[in-house]
Design an enzyme around this catalytic site. Structure first.
Site, PDB file in Angstrom:
ATOM      1  N   PRO A   1      -9.700  -9.479  23.032  1.00  0.00           N
ATOM      2  CG  PRO A   1     -10.482  -8.387  24.940  1.00  0.00           C
ATOM      3  CD  PRO A   1      -9.609  -8.201  23.734  1.00  0.00           C
ATOM      4  CD  GLU A   2     -10.252 -14.076  18.959  1.00  0.00           C
ATOM      5  OE1 GLU A   2     -10.848 -15.066  18.520  1.00  0.00           O
ATOM      6  OE2 GLU A   2      -9.076 -13.823  18.668  1.00  0.00           O
TER       7      GLU A   2
END
Length: 297
Positions: A2-3
């Site tokens: 996750p960014e």
DNA sequence: AGGTGGACCCGAACGC
DNA sequence: TGCGTTCGGGTCCACC
């Protein structure tokens, strides 16, 4: 992993269904989640809190409570968060916590590699905690080429290292850093302080465009990431360079190459992301008009 | 002081 | 087929 786009997708899905709800019961199955604080202590602290808003700063999910406290959740590598009817999901070995809300629904927190953490902070602790770790929001109006240039001015590290440093600005990870550098036509190993004003301008637009593309497609699901309703993101289908060794660059046709920068797998186009001087002239000669190139960013 | 690399994790991919 | 080894990646931290 996750960014910003993945965390933002989770935030935007959770916000409408969590706002106004109360944490009725909190179960934490993995002591690492709250280390060094006892998980039972944290669970007890959270029970009874009513959610005022679900926010995001960089890659941090920030659950705000009416008491003024916040629950900070950086998903790190392999976290997924589901919002489901009660007891709807089969138990799996990577379930680390479950919150039962006062409408009877469950928030189920899953994390294969156990890098994710939960931290409860008091109202006056939130901003100092974040300020010590992350810079500004890249999608905010205040994130301008001038601002980015300031952050890069004294950095001799490769530009990709600077993008991965959350203090430069918040939210880039390995995927979107490669994507943004491809969009800007900048080699990942280029020393950050050698970027010309024009390069920084393109990079600023490229960062925003890469992140917005990710948000529009609900993030990239390479393995564990899912939206709160259990769906996969779609960004993995439209990545330009990440994970595409050997495939032709859609801009110049050269095969995408892979190297290693800051200890990370790094994909780039050796044709249109040149490291040597004079690259700007060569690149612009490939594209007839400047406005057209900008529209691709 | 800025930059790099190891530790933390664990499944998947790889190699013999 | 089966097992041991390597890889990867966000963040913190020790070290240069």
């Amino acid at each position: 992993m996750p960014e910003l786009p993945e965390v933002e997708t989770v935030r935007s899905r959770l916000a409408p269904v969590l706002s106004g709800r109360r944490f009725d019961r909190v179960e934490i199955f993995d002591p690492r989640l709250t280390r060094p604080i006892d998980p039972v202590e944290v669970a007890t602290e959270l029970e009874g809190e009513r959610i005022s808003d679900v926010g995001r700063r960089g890659k941090y999910l920030v659950v705000g409570f009416e008491s003024g406290r916040s629950l900070l959740i950086p998903p790190r590598m392999t976290v997924s968060i589901r919002h489901t009817p009660p007891d709807a999901l089969a138990v799996d070995p990577y379930r680390r916590a479950v919150v039962r809300l006062d409408d009877g629904s469950d928030v189920v927190y899953r994390d294969v590699r156990r890098f994710g953490t939960w931290l409860v902070v008091e109202p006056d602790e939130l901003e100092p905690y974040l300020a010590a770790r992350i810079g500004g929001e890249p999608l905010a109006r205040a994130f301008t080429p001038r601002r980015l240039a300031e952050r890069l001015r004294n950095r001799r590290a490769p530009i990709k290292s600077a993008l991965l440093d959350q203090r430069t600005f918040a939210g880039m990870g390995n995927i979107y850093a490669d994507e943004a550098l491809w969009r800007a036509g900048i080699h990942p190993l280029r020393p950050a302080n050698t970027l010309a004003a024009e390069d920084v301008e393109r990079l600023t637009r490229a960062v925003k465009a890469a992140l917005r593309a990710g948000i529009a497609r609900h993030g990239a699901t390479l393995r564990d990431y899912a939206t709160p309703d259990g769906r996969r993101g779609r960004m993995q289908h439209t990545l330009k360079v990440y994970g595409r060794s050997g495939e032709p660059c859609e801009r110049c046709g050269a095969p995408i190459g892979k190297t290693r920068v800051a200890g990370r797998g790094t994909w780039y186009c050796p044709g249109c992301q040149r490291l040597d001087v004079g690259q700007a002239a060569r690149r612009s000669s490939r594209r007839p008009s400047r406005s057209r190139r900008q529209s691709s960013v």
